[in-house]
Enzyme design. Structure first.
Site, PDB file in Angstrom:
ATOM      1  N   ASP A 137      -2.444  -5.084   0.804  1.00 37.35           N
ATOM      2  CA  ASP A 137      -1.757  -3.973   1.469  1.00 37.35           C
ATOM      3  C   ASP A 137      -0.364  -4.344   1.962  1.00 37.35           C
ATOM      4  O   ASP A 137       0.551  -3.517   1.929  1.00 37.35           O
ATOM      5  CB  ASP A 137      -2.600  -3.472   2.650  1.00 37.35           C
ATOM      6  CG  ASP A 137      -3.932  -2.905   2.203  1.00 37.35           C
ATOM      7  OD1 ASP A 137      -3.930  -2.078   1.273  1.00 37.35           O
ATOM      8  OD2 ASP A 137      -4.971  -3.297   2.762  1.00 37.35           O
ATOM      9  N   GLU A 180       0.849  -1.196   0.000  1.00 44.96           N
ATOM     10  CA  GLU A 180       0.000   0.000   0.000  1.00 44.96           C
ATOM     11  C   GLU A 180       0.883   1.244   0.000  1.00 44.96           C
ATOM     12  O   GLU A 180       1.914   1.302   0.655  1.00 44.96           O
ATOM     13  CB  GLU A 180      -0.907  -0.002   1.234  1.00 44.96           C
ATOM     14  CG  GLU A 180      -1.712   1.269   1.430  1.00 44.96           C
ATOM     15  CD  GLU A 180      -2.827   1.446   0.404  1.00 44.96           C
ATOM     16  OE1 GLU A 180      -3.772   2.183   0.695  1.00 44.96           O
ATOM     17  OE2 GLU A 180      -2.752   0.857  -0.691  1.00 44.96           O
TER      18      GLU A 180
END
Length: 252
Positions: free
Chosen positions: A108, A80
């Site tokens: 992420d 992310e």
């Protein structure tokens, strides 16, 4: 809301959020709630990774900043916050190296200890509802899901919370602080309710015209995880004076 975000979050997180919205053609001046949500999600991802390493024996350990060890490996790979091309490059590299199943959507984080991708969620609603939405979207048992709320609740795949209790408590405290600061500025209701958000947007735009020249205080603290992203988008001089610690919104 935009002023609050710039006051409450570290400039590096704000810059990453701005780039993310620009990449998807979104206007942060209009979608201020999304701007706040992206900043919050970024910070939680970085806090999730902070201080967690793997030693030579393959064990997960916590090392506070200031106690460096060159032999330690970061437990989490941060995906992310990267642009999509770089993010997919990292994912492909991880899959080729570890044999992990390639996810359909960008996750992420990657956990090198548990050998799994992680999807982090931050919700303003009930955690179980948001968890189910994430699970239905991802449709993969290989990606681990961990949801946090602004009320201190959390939910994770098979009740496996990955992190120790203290690390998770740090994240929950930060989210609760953000909620309190929003509430004190009359922003929380609009952050939760889309209808209220439209009303607040009109109010914010009018206020910005009146207060365009007002100075803004900015938090100068940062998460150590942000330094991992540093070479991609900023020089080291801008981060040299930033202390790695848990962020707190400045008071007006």
């Amino acid at each position: 809301m935009e002023d609050f975000v710039r006051q409450c979050f570290n400039p590096m997180i704000v810059e990453l959020a701005e780039k993310a919205m620009k990449e998807y053609g979104e206007d942060l001046k209009v979608e201020t709630n999304k701007f706040a949500a992206i900043c919050t999600h970024l910070e939680v991802c970085f806090m999730y990774s902070d201080f967690h390493f793997i030693n030579e024996q393959g064990e997960s350990i916590i090392v506070e900043l200031g106690d460096p060890n060159a032999l330690l490996k970061h437990r989490f790979e941060i995906i992310e916050g990267r642009d999509r091309t770089m993010a997919w490059t990292i994912v492909n590299s991880i899959c080729n190296t570890t044999g992990a199943e390639k996810p359909k959507f960008l996750p992420d984080l990657y956990d090198y200890k548990e050998n799994r991708f992680i999807e982090i969620g931050v919700t303003r609603r009930e955690v179980h509802i948001y968890y189910l939405e994430k699970a239905n979207k991802i449709k993969s048992e290989k990606t681990h899901i961990h949801i946090f709320s602004f009320t201190g609740e959390e939910m994770a795949t098979k009740a496996d919370y990955t992190l120790d209790e203290e690390s998770r408590a740090r994240i929950k405290t930060r989210l609760f602080t953000i909620r309190q600061e929003m509430a004190s500025r009359g922003l929380w209701d609009s952050f939760v309710s889309p209808r209220e958000a439209k009303r607040q947007l009109k109010k914010d735009l009018k206020s910005q015209e009146q207060c365009a020249s007002s100075p803004t205080k900015v938090s100068r603290r940062t998460s150590p995880a942000l330094k991992i992203l540093e070479p991609m988008w900023m020089d080291s001089n801008r981060t040299a004076t930033l202390r790695a610690s848990f962020l707190k919104c400045p008071k007006k």
